[in-house]
Scaffold this motif. Structure first.
Motif, PDB file in Angstrom:
ATOM      1  N   PRO A 143       0.829  -1.199   0.000  1.00  9.27           N
ATOM      2  CA  PRO A 143       0.000   0.000   0.000  1.00  9.27           C
ATOM      3  C   PRO A 143       0.869   1.258   0.000  1.00  9.27           C
ATOM      4  CG  PRO A 143      -0.758  -1.560   1.657  1.00  9.27           C
ATOM      5  CD  PRO A 143       0.561  -2.062   1.170  1.00  9.27           C
ATOM      6  N   PRO A 144       0.443   2.340  -0.630  1.00 11.13           N
ATOM      7  CA  PRO A 144       1.175   3.605  -0.521  1.00 11.13           C
ATOM      8  C   PRO A 144       1.313   3.980   0.959  1.00 11.13           C
ATOM      9  CG  PRO A 144      -0.548   3.766  -2.175  1.00 11.13           C
ATOM     10  CD  PRO A 144      -0.760   2.465  -1.466  1.00 11.13           C
ATOM     11  N   CYS A 145       2.521   4.299   1.407  1.00  8.84           N
ATOM     12  CA  CYS A 145       2.715   4.539   2.836  1.00  8.84           C
ATOM     13  C   CYS A 145       3.966   5.360   3.142  1.00  8.84           C
ATOM     14  CB  CYS A 145       2.801   3.208   3.590  1.00  8.84           C
ATOM     15  SG  CYS A 145       4.099   2.109   2.988  1.00  8.84           S
ATOM     16  N   ARG A 146       4.734   5.707   2.149  1.00  7.38           N
ATOM     17  CA  ARG A 146       5.961   6.486   2.334  1.00  7.38           C
ATOM     18  C   ARG A 146       6.928   5.797   3.304  1.00  7.38           C
ATOM     19  NH1 ARG A 146       7.414  10.901  -0.206  1.00  7.38           N
ATOM     20  NH2 ARG A 146       9.105  12.132   0.648  1.00  7.38           N
ATOM     21  N   VAL A 147       7.111   4.517   3.066  1.00  6.56           N
ATOM     22  CA  VAL A 147       8.116   3.699   3.738  1.00  6.56           C
ATOM     23  C   VAL A 147       8.989   3.106   2.642  1.00  6.56           C
ATOM     24  CG1 VAL A 147       8.528   1.651   5.149  1.00  6.56           C
ATOM     25  CG2 VAL A 147       6.612   3.163   5.682  1.00  6.56           C
ATOM     26  N   THR A 189      -5.035   0.349   2.749  1.00  8.22           N
ATOM     27  CA  THR A 189      -5.616   0.138   1.429  1.00  8.22           C
ATOM     28  C   THR A 189      -4.516  -0.091   0.401  1.00  8.22           C
ATOM     29  OG1 THR A 189      -7.474   1.583   1.984  1.00  8.22           O
ATOM     30  CG2 THR A 189      -7.096   1.115  -0.355  1.00  8.22           C
ATOM     31  N   LYS A 190      -4.601  -1.198  -0.311  1.00  9.11           N
ATOM     32  CA  LYS A 190      -3.643  -1.506  -1.362  1.00  9.11           C
ATOM     33  C   LYS A 190      -4.278  -1.190  -2.717  1.00  9.11           C
ATOM     34  CE  LYS A 190      -0.452  -5.042  -3.031  1.00  9.11           C
ATOM     35  NZ  LYS A 190       0.038  -6.429  -2.872  1.00  9.11           N
ATOM     36  N   TYR A 191      -3.644  -0.297  -3.429  1.00 11.01           N
ATOM     37  CA  TYR A 191      -4.128   0.084  -4.757  1.00 11.01           C
ATOM     38  C   TYR A 191      -3.341  -0.705  -5.809  1.00 11.01           C
ATOM     39  CZ  TYR A 191      -5.711   4.069  -1.908  1.00 11.01           C
ATOM     40  OH  TYR A 191      -6.277   4.858  -0.938  1.00 11.01           O
ATOM     41  N   GLY A 192      -3.509  -0.330  -7.074  1.00 11.83           N
ATOM     42  CA  GLY A 192      -2.722  -0.949  -8.131  1.00 11.83           C
ATOM     43  C   GLY A 192      -3.135  -2.359  -8.475  1.00 11.83           C
ATOM     44  N   GLN A 193      -4.379  -2.729  -8.161  1.00 11.75           N
ATOM     45  CA  GLN A 193      -4.856  -4.088  -8.427  1.00 11.75           C
ATOM     46  C   GLN A 193      -5.844  -4.130  -9.593  1.00 11.75           C
ATOM     47  OE1 GLN A 193      -3.396  -6.474  -6.201  1.00 11.75           O
ATOM     48  NE2 GLN A 193      -2.300  -4.546  -5.877  1.00 11.75           N
ATOM     49  N   ASN A 194      -5.950  -3.045 -10.334  1.00 17.28           N
ATOM     50  CA  ASN A 194      -6.945  -2.924 -11.399  1.00 17.28           C
ATOM     51  C   ASN A 194      -8.344  -3.265 -10.871  1.00 17.28           C
ATOM     52  OD1 ASN A 194      -7.929  -4.295 -14.534  1.00 17.28           O
ATOM     53  ND2 ASN A 194      -7.448  -2.168 -14.164  1.00 17.28           N
ATOM     54  N   ASP A 195      -8.636  -2.715  -9.678  1.00 12.26           N
ATOM     55  CA  ASP A 195      -9.937  -2.927  -9.034  1.00 12.26           C
ATOM     56  C   ASP A 195     -10.906  -1.889  -9.596  1.00 12.26           C
ATOM     57  OD1 ASP A 195     -12.116  -3.310  -7.419  1.00 12.26           O
ATOM     58  OD2 ASP A 195     -11.007  -3.254  -5.528  1.00 12.26           O
ATOM     59  N   THR A 196     -11.440  -2.174 -10.776  1.00 12.58           N
ATOM     60  CA  THR A 196     -12.305  -1.200 -11.447  1.00 12.58           C
ATOM     61  C   THR A 196     -13.639  -1.031 -10.734  1.00 12.58           C
ATOM     62  OG1 THR A 196     -13.043  -2.960 -12.941  1.00 12.58           O
ATOM     63  CG2 THR A 196     -11.231  -1.556 -13.698  1.00 12.58           C
ATOM     64  N   GLU A 197     -14.071  -2.064 -10.029  1.00 17.71           N
ATOM     65  CA  GLU A 197     -15.329  -1.956  -9.282  1.00 17.71           C
ATOM     66  C   GLU A 197     -15.210  -0.919  -8.169  1.00 17.71           C
ATOM     67  OE1 GLU A 197     -18.286  -4.790  -6.590  1.00 17.71           O
ATOM     68  OE2 GLU A 197     -16.869  -5.698  -7.997  1.00 17.71           O
ATOM     69  N   TRP A 212      -0.782   6.558   7.449  1.00 16.98           N
ATOM     70  CA  TRP A 212      -2.209   6.375   7.117  1.00 16.98           C
ATOM     71  C   TRP A 212      -2.731   7.563   6.319  1.00 16.98           C
ATOM     72  CZ3 TRP A 212      -5.604   3.070   6.058  1.00 16.98           C
ATOM     73  CH2 TRP A 212      -6.973   3.263   6.261  1.00 16.98           C
ATOM     74  N   TRP A 213      -2.304   8.776   6.691  1.00 19.89           N
ATOM     75  CA  TRP A 213      -2.677   9.965   5.905  1.00 19.89           C
ATOM     76  C   TRP A 213      -2.202   9.814   4.463  1.00 19.89           C
ATOM     77  CZ3 TRP A 213       1.381  13.198   4.033  1.00 19.89           C
ATOM     78  CH2 TRP A 213       0.933  14.237   3.218  1.00 19.89           C
ATOM     79  N   TRP A 214      -0.959   9.409   4.281  1.00 20.35           N
ATOM     80  CA  TRP A 214      -0.414   9.249   2.929  1.00 20.35           C
ATOM     81  C   TRP A 214      -1.227   8.216   2.146  1.00 20.35           C
ATOM     82  CZ3 TRP A 214       3.381  11.934   0.479  1.00 20.35           C
ATOM     83  CH2 TRP A 214       3.927  11.388  -0.681  1.00 20.35           C
ATOM     84  N   ASN A 215      -1.615   7.147   2.805  1.00 17.10           N
ATOM     85  CA  ASN A 215      -2.357   6.073   2.149  1.00 17.10           C
ATOM     86  C   ASN A 215      -3.762   6.503   1.755  1.00 17.10           C
ATOM     87  OD1 ASN A 215      -4.360   3.509   2.765  1.00 17.10           O
ATOM     88  ND2 ASN A 215      -2.479   2.893   1.689  1.00 17.10           N
ATOM     89  N   GLN A 216      -4.405   7.305   2.583  1.00 17.03           N
ATOM     90  CA  GLN A 216      -5.795   7.682   2.335  1.00 17.03           C
ATOM     91  C   GLN A 216      -5.945   8.969   1.528  1.00 17.03           C
ATOM     92  OE1 GLN A 216      -8.779   5.764   3.236  1.00 17.03           O
ATOM     93  NE2 GLN A 216      -6.963   4.471   2.996  1.00 17.03           N
ATOM     94  N   ASN A 217      -4.902   9.785   1.484  1.00 14.56           N
ATOM     95  CA  ASN A 217      -4.971  11.025   0.699  1.00 14.56           C
ATOM     96  C   ASN A 217      -4.160  10.949  -0.595  1.00 14.56           C
ATOM     97  OD1 ASN A 217      -6.342  13.582   2.188  1.00 14.56           O
ATOM     98  ND2 ASN A 217      -5.628  12.077   3.674  1.00 14.56           N
ATOM     99  N   PRO A 258      -1.298  11.913  -2.090  1.00 14.15           N
ATOM    100  CA  PRO A 258      -0.761  12.994  -2.925  1.00 14.15           C
ATOM    101  C   PRO A 258       0.216  12.447  -3.952  1.00 14.15           C
ATOM    102  CG  PRO A 258       0.200  13.057  -0.723  1.00 14.15           C
ATOM    103  CD  PRO A 258      -0.905  12.054  -0.678  1.00 14.15           C
ATOM    104  N   GLN A 259       0.854  11.334  -3.609  1.00 15.63           N
ATOM    105  CA  GLN A 259       1.701  10.586  -4.523  1.00 15.63           C
ATOM    106  C   GLN A 259       1.460   9.104  -4.281  1.00 15.63           C
ATOM    107  OE1 GLN A 259       5.655  12.088  -3.420  1.00 15.63           O
ATOM    108  NE2 GLN A 259       5.686  13.341  -5.283  1.00 15.63           N
ATOM    109  N   MET A 260       1.671   8.315  -5.325  1.00 13.91           N
ATOM    110  CA  MET A 260       1.552   6.861  -5.177  1.00 13.91           C
ATOM    111  C   MET A 260       2.847   6.213  -5.619  1.00 13.91           C
ATOM    112  SD  MET A 260      -1.004   4.164  -7.048  1.00 13.91           S
ATOM    113  CE  MET A 260      -0.633   2.411  -7.023  1.00 13.91           C
ATOM    114  N   GLU A 261       3.424   5.378  -4.757  1.00 12.63           N
ATOM    115  CA  GLU A 261       4.625   4.645  -5.103  1.00 12.63           C
ATOM    116  C   GLU A 261       4.265   3.547  -6.103  1.00 12.63           C
ATOM    117  OE1 GLU A 261       3.419   5.156  -2.039  1.00 12.63           O
ATOM    118  OE2 GLU A 261       4.994   5.435  -0.543  1.00 12.63           O
ATOM    119  N   ALA A 262       4.803   3.651  -7.314  1.00  9.14           N
ATOM    120  CA  ALA A 262       4.530   2.640  -8.334  1.00  9.14           C
ATOM    121  C   ALA A 262       5.655   1.621  -8.399  1.00  9.14           C
ATOM    122  CB  ALA A 262       4.344   3.310  -9.699  1.00  9.14           C
TER     123      ALA A 262
END
Length: 607
Positions: free
Chosen positions: A368-372, A392-400, A549-554, A556-560
């Motif tokens: 999950p994005p977390c700045r670690v 929350t883990k993004y990047g899963q192509n969770d279109t729903e 948690w702020w980084w994950n829920q807001n 501003p950047q996502m670690e790809a």
């Protein structure tokens, strides 16, 4: 200006005997400046190779132009202590001990074994002068209601072996040390550059302390542009001193009065310049023995490397990020003013499509994005690796899930599958630059398949910088050093730099409890800068956890992706022995290892 009082110890030193003694002594330049083949000269690739020529470099930490304070100043000058950002540990060097004398006073005890290369004793006043000069500069630059430095109030040397640092407020010992030895204005963290009896440093020091505001501007103009001392004239205090400065190589000879000199079985260290800053070919050709950075390499060039090629600095990495324009305090109309829209785009991204494009250099940031740092999450060396399991883990192509978040914000799909904004316009994302980033190529394809249009803009560097600062974009690429848990949350980094390019709200709400994106316990309002400050002051992990948690829920950047930012050396001829947190956890590892009592670089000779 000439130095002040200069003296030598009575009787010849071991260095003098070696340099001038019989049987040829030590050949200072080992044949020629360029060197050839493997010798007992440790040859290092210059990480600033495409920049300033050696003859133009200087060791003034406050002048960022044509600097030599890092390469090779970090070799020929020593620092009070060594901080490993990847492990958040402090190691002794010139200062053998440090402690919090009280809640707001940090004291360092200096060894009496260090001398300047001219022979003079190195004392606490030398470092305190450097700190005081930086604090005076910060004081002039600060607004009337601002602290010149976030944590440091003043510095003094009550005696030759004691440096006393006064803090504005209580800090944990490690955090206090980390802040005191960091770069305050320029490159001060690379070493102690100011000799308190040197006429030129005395003059500037006195001017900074005595000048009124009307005089300070001209003094700073002089100080921050002066090339004093030049690299070739620099008198350092580290394990090597200047021997010769050529057009494409800088040669240094061992300073045998250095406390760690007896642990070094080689006499010279050289730093080599090339036409570009990629060390792979010179390293593969045995023109250099080591490099600070630019490793690992692409899969198709690995076979060119030496058989006993060995990585260092493996605790360092660089994040490859998607950066959103969060829209705070900018006039540009961006859909990413909404955190839910940012999250939706992050959900649409399919990380797995990037795996086949990594080419041996990048790694997928599969958390999950977390700045670690990705390295920390991979090896589980910090509690944050456990915290983020509930994020929350993004990047899963969770279109729903993406569709659900967009609909919450008033977006809807038309009959052709195209997403429309709340105003009924086609939802289009303007991406500024990033054409060479393969993860952006995957993202654009994912968004287009999902029904979100993308518009790719490629602009020159000046325009890119101007537009990101003004917030005139939707998305853009960014790269960020990820060299440690605390380093990623520096006060001058997140609330200052990252905010200035992503334009997130400095005060925001996070759903509570941590780990629950629906916020079943409501929300908590946090000021990002103050939260970071309180984490620094109290060392309470809860502040850190809430920041992640702020980084994950807001987002501003996502670690790809993340890319290991390692260096390398040829272990066939050289052995490096030091704690892992030094070899793999410090940026200057190749310069620091020869300095330390419990570490060494040893020449093994050719097989």
């Amino acid at each position: 200006m000439p130095e002040g009082n200069s003296w030598r110890r009575s009787g010849p030193s071991r260095r003098d005997v070696l340099k001038y003694g019989g049987a040829g002594g030590v050949a200072l330049l080992a044949g020629c400046l360029g060197g050839g083949g493997s010798t007992d000269r440790f040859r290092v690739f210059d990480a600033e190779t495409s920049g300033t020529l050696p003859s133009q470099r200087h060791c003034n930490p406050w002048n960022p132009g044509q600097r030599g304070t890092w390469h090779p100043g970090a070799l020929i000058f020593d620092r009070p202590v060594i901080y490993s950002p990847s492990e958040d540990e402090v190691y002794p060097l010139i200062a053998t001990d440090w402690e919090m004398a009280d809640d707001t006073t940090l004291e360092f005890t200096f060894s009496d074994e260090w001398t300047w290369h001219g022979g003079d004793q190195l004392v606490a006043d030398d470092w305190v002068m450097q700190l005081q000069m930086s604090l005076e500069i910060l004081d002039y630059q600060a607004d009337d209601d601002e602290r010149p430095h976030q944590f440091i109030e003043s510095a003094e040397a009550p005696d030759e072996q004691t440096a006393r640092i006064h803090l504005h407020e209580p800090l944990s010992e490690t955090v206090a040390v980390q802040n005191v030895i960091a770069d305050l204005v320029g490159d001060e963290s690379r070493g102690i550059f100011t000799k308190h009896t040197d006429d030129q440093w005395i003059e500037w020091h006195e001017q900074l302390q005595d000048a009124d505001d009307g005089e300070m501007e001209s003094i700073l103009e002089e100080l921050t542009t002066a090339k004093y001392p030049s690299l070739e004239d620099a008198v350092g205090n580290g394990p090597f001193e200047v021997a010769d400065i050529g057009d494409n190589v800088m040669v240094f000879e061992r300073y045998d009065d250095h406390p760690n000199a007896d642990n070094l079985n080689f006499s010279e260290y050289s730093v080599h310049l090339y036409e570009n800053n990629n060390p792979t070919q010179p390293y593969a050709n045995n023109e250099v023995d080591a490099a600070h950075t630019q490793f690992p390499v692409e899969d198709d060039v690995k076979q060119q490397l030496p058989t006993e090629h060995t990585l260092i600095k493996e605790g360092f990495s660089t994040n490859k990020l998607f950066t959103f324009n969060c829209g705070h305090d900018v006039s540009y109309d961006t859909p990413f003013e909404s955190a839910n829209v940012r999250k939706a785009v992050c959900h649409v991204f399919d990380r797995q499509q990037v795996v086949q494009l990594l080419e041996g250099v990048n790694r997928m940031f599969d958390w999950p994005p977390c700045r670690v740092p990705g390295n920390v999450l991979d090896n589980g060396s910090h509690d944050a690796a456990d915290w983020v399991e509930d994020f929350t883990k993004y990047g899963q192509n969770d279109t729903e899930r993406a569709a659900e978040l967009l609909e919450r914000e008033g977006y809807e799909r038309d009959s052709s599958g195209t997403w429309l904004t709340p105003d009924g316009e086609t939802f289009e994302v303007n991406i500024m630059n990033g054409t060479k980033r393969k993860d952006f190529g995957v993202l654009k394809e994912n968004l287009n398949d999902f029904g979100i249009e993308t518009n790719q803009e490629q602009v020159d560097d000046a325009t890119f910088d101007e537009r990101r600062q003004a917030g005139e974009f939707d998305m853009m690429p960014d790269g960020s050093s990820a060299n440690g848990i605390r380093a990623l949350w520096a006060l001058d980094l997140v609330p200052n730099w990252v905010q200035s390019i992503s334009h997130f709200e400095p005060e925001t709400e996070i759903p509570m409890p941590v780990g629950d994106p629906e916020g079943t316990s409501g929300t908590k309002t946090i000021d990002i800068e103050e939260h970071i400050r309180q984490w620094q002051v109290t060392d309470d992990d809860e502040y850190h956890r809430e920041l992640l948690w702020w980084w994950n829920q807001n987002v501003p950047q996502m670690e790809a992706m993340y890319q290991p930012d390692a260096g390398a050396y040829n272990a066939a001829n050289w052995a490096l022995d030091a704690p892992d947190s030094i070899i793999d956890g410090t940026e200057d590892a190749l310069y620091l290892i020869p300095k330390m009592e419990d570490a060494t670089i040893e020449y093994l000779g050719e097989d």
